[in-house]
Design a protein around this motif. Structure first.
Motif, PDB file in Angstrom:
ATOM      1  N   ARG A  59      41.459  45.421  52.107  1.00  0.00           N
ATOM      2  CA  ARG A  59      41.835  46.404  51.085  1.00  0.00           C
ATOM      3  C   ARG A  59      41.840  45.693  49.741  1.00  0.00           C
ATOM      4  NH1 ARG A  59      44.390  51.426  50.683  1.00  0.00           N
ATOM      5  NH2 ARG A  59      44.441  51.553  52.951  1.00  0.00           N
ATOM      6  N   HIS A  60      41.070  46.213  48.802  1.00  0.00           N
ATOM      7  CA  HIS A  60      40.948  45.545  47.513  1.00  0.00           C
ATOM      8  C   HIS A  60      41.273  46.481  46.353  1.00  0.00           C
ATOM      9  CE1 HIS A  60      36.984  47.305  46.477  1.00  0.00           C
ATOM     10  NE2 HIS A  60      36.871  47.358  47.785  1.00  0.00           N
ATOM     11  N   PHE A  61      41.498  45.886  45.224  1.00  0.00           N
ATOM     12  CA  PHE A  61      41.869  46.545  43.973  1.00  0.00           C
ATOM     13  C   PHE A  61      40.701  47.358  43.435  1.00  0.00           C
ATOM     14  CE2 PHE A  61      41.957  46.094  39.271  1.00  0.00           C
ATOM     15  CZ  PHE A  61      43.136  46.759  39.016  1.00  0.00           C
ATOM     16  N   SER A  62      40.937  48.581  43.023  1.00  0.00           N
ATOM     17  CA  SER A  62      39.861  49.394  42.465  1.00  0.00           C
ATOM     18  C   SER A  62      40.329  50.239  41.284  1.00  0.00           C
ATOM     19  CB  SER A  62      39.276  50.307  43.541  1.00  0.00           C
ATOM     20  OG  SER A  62      40.250  51.227  43.979  1.00  0.00           O
ATOM     21  N   GLY A  63      41.417  49.846  40.641  1.00  0.00           N
ATOM     22  CA  GLY A  63      41.922  50.626  39.516  1.00  0.00           C
ATOM     23  C   GLY A  63      43.026  49.880  38.808  1.00  0.00           C
ATOM     24  N   SER A  64      43.967  50.608  38.266  1.00  0.00           N
ATOM     25  CA  SER A  64      45.030  49.977  37.487  1.00  0.00           C
ATOM     26  C   SER A  64      46.303  49.735  38.296  1.00  0.00           C
ATOM     27  CB  SER A  64      45.362  50.854  36.278  1.00  0.00           C
ATOM     28  OG  SER A  64      45.783  52.131  36.724  1.00  0.00           O
ATOM     29  N   GLY A  65      46.272  50.020  39.567  1.00  0.00           N
ATOM     30  CA  GLY A  65      47.446  49.790  40.412  1.00  0.00           C
ATOM     31  C   GLY A  65      47.036  49.043  41.661  1.00  0.00           C
TER      32      GLY A  65
END
Length: 78
Positions: A59-65
């Protein structure tokens, strides 16, 4: 040879590769694994590797949270 379909649901921690094990191992590598992430605001999942008895998802980061969530999976193989 016969086609086998298996599915499951599990936790999907943020930025931590996680191994998901099939209930029954395939005789050859799974032909296809489809995932759907649930929860985990501003994050998404991808598959890193697939084998006869498991797959690894990340699971990786894809936005501002960020955030952990859950993962539905469906494996199709022989």
């Amino acid at each position: 040879m016969s086609l086998s379909v298996q599915w499951g649901f599990g936790e999907s921690p943020y930025v931590e590769p996680t191994t998901y094990t099939y209930p029954l191992a395939y005789s050859v590598n799974a032909l296809n694994v489809v995932i759907g992430s649930v929860g985990g605001r501003e994050s998404t999942c991808r598959i890193n590797s697939v084998s006869k008895d498991s797959f690894i998802a990340y699971r990786h980061f894809s936005g501002s949270g960020k955030g952990s969530g859950y993962l539905y999976w469906l494996a199709i193989g022989i």
